[in-house]
Design an enzyme around this catalytic site. Structure first.
Site, PDB file in Angstrom:
ATOM      1  N   ASP A 164       0.832  -1.212   0.000  1.00 47.53           N
ATOM      2  CA  ASP A 164       0.000   0.000   0.000  1.00 47.53           C
ATOM      3  C   ASP A 164       0.870   1.267   0.000  1.00 47.53           C
ATOM      4  OD1 ASP A 164      -1.663   2.213   1.019  1.00 47.53           O
ATOM      5  OD2 ASP A 164      -3.173   0.668   1.338  1.00 47.53           O
ATOM      6  N   ARG A 199       0.379   4.116   0.985  1.00 49.97           N
ATOM      7  CA  ARG A 199       0.275   4.988   2.171  1.00 49.97           C
ATOM      8  C   ARG A 199       1.124   4.483   3.333  1.00 49.97           C
ATOM      9  NH1 ARG A 199      -6.000   4.191   2.743  1.00 49.97           N
ATOM     10  NH2 ARG A 199      -5.202   2.103   2.371  1.00 49.97           N
ATOM     11  N   CYS A 250      -6.644  -1.784   5.082  1.00 53.66           N
ATOM     12  CA  CYS A 250      -5.922  -2.531   4.040  1.00 53.66           C
ATOM     13  C   CYS A 250      -6.913  -3.053   2.995  1.00 53.66           C
ATOM     14  CB  CYS A 250      -5.161  -3.694   4.672  1.00 53.66           C
ATOM     15  SG  CYS A 250      -4.193  -4.654   3.481  1.00 53.66           S
TER      16      CYS A 250
HETATM   17 CO    CO Z   1      -2.688  -3.199   2.598  1.00 57.42          CO
END
Ligand code: CO
Length: 214
Positions: A43, A45, A100
């Site tokens: 991810d 972020r 997530c």
């Molecule tokens: Co994730």
């Protein structure tokens, strides 16, 4: 963000590093001896170095969708073997994160093509912990809990790996830790998992070097 901007940023970063220490890259090129292996989500972020505040050379990093540790994943196995046998890391961290997308997809099954087999591991985590998860009525709390339970299961998968077990028998390291990054607050949370205790519950199934062989 413009593509070209990345190279401008890089030039600025190099100049800043060299202004502080003219030998910075020369020293960096000599080698690495990180004490940590971090396994986190891809991810965008969840930027591993940023959230830990670490410098180049301090953490060996592996990222994939939903921070999974799958026994047939060549990439993961090579990373773990190299980290344990050659870098001799003292700590292996599995770091999940709230919000997530992989975990969300596992909670709401749909046909996602190539992603199906990858996400199946997360659905297995759901199945293993179904009794606990189905008791949680609020969707967002069940989602958060699956993030945490996935970290626990992936930490268990780490201690199933032969290279990790060999190193543990020989040196007592690495220690396995389960963390969650809260993307809503920026906070890093140590789940306080006791992996010695977790392994003792399943030792009779997974210990590749049981006491009678020693
Ligand atoms: Co994730």
């Amino acid at each position: 963000m413009k593509f070209k901007k990345i190279f401008e940023n890089n030039e600025k970063w190099v100049a800043e590093k060299l202004a502080l220490d003219p030998q910075y890259f020369e020293n960096l090129s000599k080698g690495q001896s990180p004490e940590f292996l971090y396994i986190g989500c891809s991810d965008s972020r969840v930027t591993a170095e940023d959230l830990m505040g670490v410098k180049p050379g301090e953490v060996f990093i592996h990222r994939n969708i939903a921070n999974l540790v799958i026994s047939t994943d060549n990439n993961l196995n090579a990373v773990v073997q190299f980290a344990v046998e050659h870098l001799k890391v003292k700590h292996i961290i599995v770091c999940g994160h709230y919000e997530c997308g992989g975990i969300k997809a596992a909670l709401h099954p749909s046909d996602m093509g190539q992603l199906n087999s990858w996400l199946q591991t997360l659905r297995d985590v759901y199945r293993i912990h179904r009794a606990e998860l189905d008791k949680i009525k609020k969707d967002h709390l069940r989602f958060d809990r699956l993030v945490e339970l996935n970290v626990l299961e992936q930490c268990i998968n780490i201690i199933k790996i032969d290279h990790v077990q060999k190193a543990l028998h020989k040196t007592g390291f690495p220690t396995v830790h389960g963390w969650v990054f809260d993307v809503r607050t920026g906070k890093l949370i140590d789940l306080g998992l006791n992996m010695d205790q977790e392994f003792s519950k399943i030792r009779s199934i997974y210990d590749l070097n049981p006491p009678e062989n020693k």
